[in-house]
Scaffold this motif. Sequence first.
Motif, mmCIF file in Angstrom:
data_model
loop_
_atom_site.group_PDB
_atom_site.id
_atom_site.type_symbol
_atom_site.label_atom_id
_atom_site.label_comp_id
_atom_site.label_asym_id
_atom_site.label_seq_id
_atom_site.Cartn_x
_atom_site.Cartn_y
_atom_site.Cartn_z
ATOM 1 N N LEU A 1 110.870 -29.812 19.315
ATOM 2 C CA LEU A 1 110.992 -28.398 19.688
ATOM 3 C C LEU A 1 111.077 -28.231 21.200
ATOM 4 O O LEU A 1 111.911 -27.472 21.706
ATOM 5 C CB LEU A 1 109.809 -27.606 19.132
ATOM 6 N N TYR A 2 110.227 -28.950 21.932
ATOM 7 C CA TYR A 2 110.241 -28.848 23.392
ATOM 8 C C TYR A 2 111.593 -29.288 23.952
ATOM 9 O O TYR A 2 112.145 -28.646 24.834
ATOM 10 C CB TYR A 2 109.108 -29.681 24.005
ATOM 11 N N MET A 3 112.123 -30.383 23.435
ATOM 12 C CA MET A 3 113.407 -30.884 23.930
ATOM 13 C C MET A 3 114.542 -29.907 23.609
ATOM 14 O O MET A 3 115.446 -29.713 24.414
ATOM 15 C CB MET A 3 113.701 -32.277 23.360
ATOM 16 N N ARG A 4 114.495 -29.268 22.441
ATOM 17 C CA ARG A 4 115.499 -28.240 22.114
ATOM 18 C C ARG A 4 115.389 -27.065 23.079
ATOM 19 O O ARG A 4 116.397 -26.549 23.558
ATOM 20 C CB ARG A 4 115.338 -27.758 20.681
ATOM 21 N N ALA A 5 114.153 -26.642 23.358
ATOM 22 C CA ALA A 5 113.963 -25.531 24.295
ATOM 23 C C ALA A 5 114.450 -25.912 25.682
ATOM 24 O O ALA A 5 115.044 -25.086 26.388
ATOM 25 C CB ALA A 5 112.491 -25.124 24.334
ATOM 26 N N GLU A 6 114.226 -27.153 26.082
ATOM 27 C CA GLU A 6 114.692 -27.610 27.392
ATOM 28 C C GLU A 6 116.224 -27.561 27.471
ATOM 29 O O GLU A 6 116.786 -27.140 28.476
ATOM 30 C CB GLU A 6 114.179 -29.030 27.640
ATOM 31 N N ARG A 7 116.891 -27.977 26.403
ATOM 32 C CA ARG A 7 118.362 -27.905 26.378
ATOM 33 C C ARG A 7 118.838 -26.453 26.401
ATOM 34 O O ARG A 7 119.792 -26.109 27.103
ATOM 35 C CB ARG A 7 118.912 -28.623 25.143
ATOM 36 N N LEU A 8 118.170 -25.583 25.654
ATOM 37 C CA LEU A 8 118.533 -24.160 25.649
ATOM 38 C C LEU A 8 118.311 -23.531 27.019
ATOM 39 O O LEU A 8 119.127 -22.729 27.481
ATOM 40 C CB LEU A 8 117.728 -23.402 24.597
ATOM 41 N N GLU A 9 117.222 -23.894 27.667
ATOM 42 C CA GLU A 9 116.963 -23.368 29.003
ATOM 43 C C GLU A 9 118.058 -23.807 29.965
ATOM 44 O O GLU A 9 118.554 -23.001 30.766
ATOM 45 C CB GLU A 9 115.606 -23.831 29.516
ATOM 46 N N ASP A 10 118.460 -25.056 29.879
ATOM 47 C CA ASP A 10 119.527 -25.561 30.732
ATOM 48 C C ASP A 10 120.834 -24.806 30.472
ATOM 49 O O ASP A 10 121.520 -24.402 31.411
ATOM 50 C CB ASP A 10 119.713 -27.063 30.508
ATOM 51 N N GLN A 11 121.157 -24.595 29.208
ATOM 52 C CA GLN A 11 122.367 -23.836 28.872
ATOM 53 C C GLN A 11 122.273 -22.406 29.388
ATOM 54 O O GLN A 11 123.256 -21.854 29.903
ATOM 55 C CB GLN A 11 122.587 -23.811 27.361
ATOM 56 N N TYR A 12 121.105 -21.799 29.226
ATOM 57 C CA TYR A 12 120.914 -20.417 29.699
ATOM 58 C C TYR A 12 121.091 -20.334 31.219
ATOM 59 O O TYR A 12 121.764 -19.450 31.731
ATOM 60 C CB TYR A 12 119.530 -19.921 29.292
ATOM 61 N N ARG A 13 120.498 -21.278 31.929
ATOM 62 C CA ARG A 13 120.620 -21.286 33.384
ATOM 63 C C ARG A 13 122.087 -21.426 33.812
ATOM 64 O O ARG A 13 122.525 -20.764 34.744
ATOM 65 C CB ARG A 13 119.794 -22.420 33.997
ATOM 66 N N ARG A 14 122.823 -22.280 33.141
ATOM 67 C CA ARG A 14 124.244 -22.465 33.491
ATOM 68 C C ARG A 14 125.071 -21.233 33.144
ATOM 69 O O ARG A 14 125.984 -20.884 33.857
ATOM 70 C CB ARG A 14 124.815 -23.702 32.803
ATOM 71 N N SER A 15 124.728 -20.559 32.060
ATOM 72 C CA SER A 15 125.523 -19.397 31.662
ATOM 73 C C SER A 15 125.269 -18.185 32.546
ATOM 74 O O SER A 15 126.145 -17.346 32.732
ATOM 75 C CB SER A 15 125.232 -19.034 30.201
ATOM 76 N N VAL A 16 124.049 -18.074 33.093
ATOM 77 C CA VAL A 16 123.694 -16.939 33.933
ATOM 78 C C VAL A 16 124.102 -17.177 35.389
ATOM 79 O O VAL A 16 124.488 -16.248 36.080
ATOM 80 C CB VAL A 16 122.182 -16.628 33.831
ATOM 81 N N ALA A 17 123.997 -18.412 35.834
ATOM 82 C CA ALA A 17 124.267 -18.735 37.241
ATOM 83 C C ALA A 17 125.728 -18.579 37.621
ATOM 84 O O ALA A 17 126.619 -18.360 36.983
ATOM 85 C CB ALA A 17 123.825 -20.146 37.546
#
Length: 118
Positions: A102-118
Motif C-alpha cells: 500500500l505504501y509503495m502504491r501511494a508513493e507511486r501515486l504521489e509521484d504521478q500527482y506531483r508530475r501532473s500538477v507541476a
Amino acid sequence: MALLVEARNYVAFQEAKDQRGLPPQVRLQISYESLRVTSRLTQVMAWLLALKAVHAHELTADQVLGDQFALSGGAICSDPSGPDNGELPAGLRSLLQRSHSLYMRAERLEDQYRRSVA
C-alpha cells in the motif's frame, strides 16, 4: 480502511499474545515491525486525506505539494524486509507485506500527482 482496522486490532489484541515466551530480541523485533506497519499506514492515510481535501477545495494542489503533506519515512517505510522473517508471527508478516504494498502504491501515486500538477 480495512487494513488500518486490522493493524489496530493486531496491536491492541494480538501483539502481546504473540510476544509471550519469546526471547527479548524477537519481542523487540515484533515491536519494531508493528511500528513500521503503523508508520506506513499513518503516512498513507494522511496523504490520502490531504488529497481528498484538494478535491473538496479545502486545500490547493500547491499546498499539498509542500513537505507538510508529502509522504515521509521513506527509508523505513519503503524497506520491504520483515515478511520473510520466520521468527515473526504470521499475522504480523502479512500486515508488513500488505502495508508495504500500500505504501509503495501511494508513493507511486504521489509521484504521478506531483508530475501532473507541476
